[in-house]
Design an enzyme around this catalytic site. Structure first.
Site, PDB file in Angstrom:
ATOM      1  CG  HIS A 147       6.522   7.752  -4.695  1.00  0.00           C
ATOM      2  ND1 HIS A 147       5.415   7.275  -5.385  1.00  0.00           N
ATOM      3  CD2 HIS A 147       6.444   9.114  -4.743  1.00  0.00           C
ATOM      4  CE1 HIS A 147       4.717   8.299  -5.848  1.00  0.00           C
ATOM      5  NE2 HIS A 147       5.311   9.419  -5.471  1.00  0.00           N
ATOM      6  NE  ARG A 148       6.628   0.254   0.374  1.00  0.00           N
ATOM      7  CZ  ARG A 148       5.329   0.306   0.088  1.00  0.00           C
ATOM      8  NH1 ARG A 148       4.760   1.472  -0.172  1.00  0.00           N
ATOM      9  NH2 ARG A 148       4.594  -0.790   0.051  1.00  0.00           N
ATOM     10  CG  LEU A 149      11.061   8.202  -1.848  1.00  0.00           C
ATOM     11  CD1 LEU A 149      11.036   9.452  -2.722  1.00  0.00           C
ATOM     12  CD2 LEU A 149      12.437   7.529  -1.922  1.00  0.00           C
ATOM     13  NE  ARG A 168      -0.566   0.335   5.016  1.00  0.00           N
ATOM     14  CZ  ARG A 168      -0.271   1.493   5.586  1.00  0.00           C
ATOM     15  NH1 ARG A 168      -0.546   2.634   4.955  1.00  0.00           N
ATOM     16  NH2 ARG A 168       0.305   1.542   6.775  1.00  0.00           N
TER      17      ARG A 168
END
Length: 214
Positions: A189-191, A8
């Site tokens: 964005h997984r940042l 997610r």
């Protein structure tokens, strides 16, 4: 759906250095207060990780019962597996998973036993049922059936039906004096945003703050 396809997006907002309190305990208290206000289930639940004499790590969930500038406090049976590990190696780690807020806090530190006065003060504040359960359970020992535990509980309940329950000699608390505290905030964005507070032995600042790559 395959496990590798479960994912997610994290979108509740980032964490910037300018938003951090210079004191990680104050920062933690802020996040804990927000977790409580958000009505998260068990906001004080934390994973405690210890290591046995063979180097095998173990984890379990306990509840945070006190926090101040000296550290994080929880209570347990002093004969339990976690207590035996701490006796051998007092270095532990804590983890607070506040998933609904897309936040985590990770703490490393050294465990020390609470004083008898501190143990008594907390023990007498507990509901009587919890006091009896602490006395009835020889934590981490093997049980033949649940009935053995329930029978001991009922025996103690009858014994102390009209009197105060003494603090068991095998029950008490630990304070984890933090050496590092990491705050993790999910990002798009997984940042993700990660800030690590590291305890400094010397220097002008008590804590060094570093941003870590996600």
């Amino acid at each position: 759906m395959a496990l590798e396809d479960i994912r997610r997006e994290y979108s509740q907002g980032g964490l910037r250095r300018k938003d951090l309190n210079h004191d990680p305990i104050k920062q933690f208290n802020l996040w804990l207060e927000q977790a409580i206000k958000a009505k998260l289930m068990d906001p004080t639940a934390m994973t405690v990780a210890t290591v046995d004499q063979a180097g095998q790590p173990f984890q379990r969930i306990v509840l945070l019962k006190h926090l101040d500038e000296n550290g994080f406090v929880f209570y347990t049976n002093l004969g339990s597996r976690k207590a035996q590990h701490i006796e051998h190696n007092s270095k532990v780690s804590l983890h607070f998973p506040w998933h609904n807020l897309e936040r985590q806090v990770h703490v490393t530190g050294v465990a020390e036993k609470m004083s008898a006065v501190e143990n008594m003060k907390y023990f007498v504040s507990r509901p009587k049922e919890s006091q009896l359960a602490a006395m009835a359970s020889k934590q981490s020992s093997r049980l033949s059936t649940r009935g053995v535990l329930e029978g001991k509980y009922l025996e103690l309940k009858q014994k102390f039906a009209k009197g105060d329950i003494p603090v068991p000699s095998f029950w008490g608390g630990y304070r984890i004096r933090p050496e590092s505290i990491e705050f993790w905030q999910g990002g798009e964005h997984r940042l993700h945003d990660r800030f690590l507070f590291s305890k400094q032995q010397d220097g002008e600042s008590q804590w060094q703050i570093d941003r870590l790559a996600p």
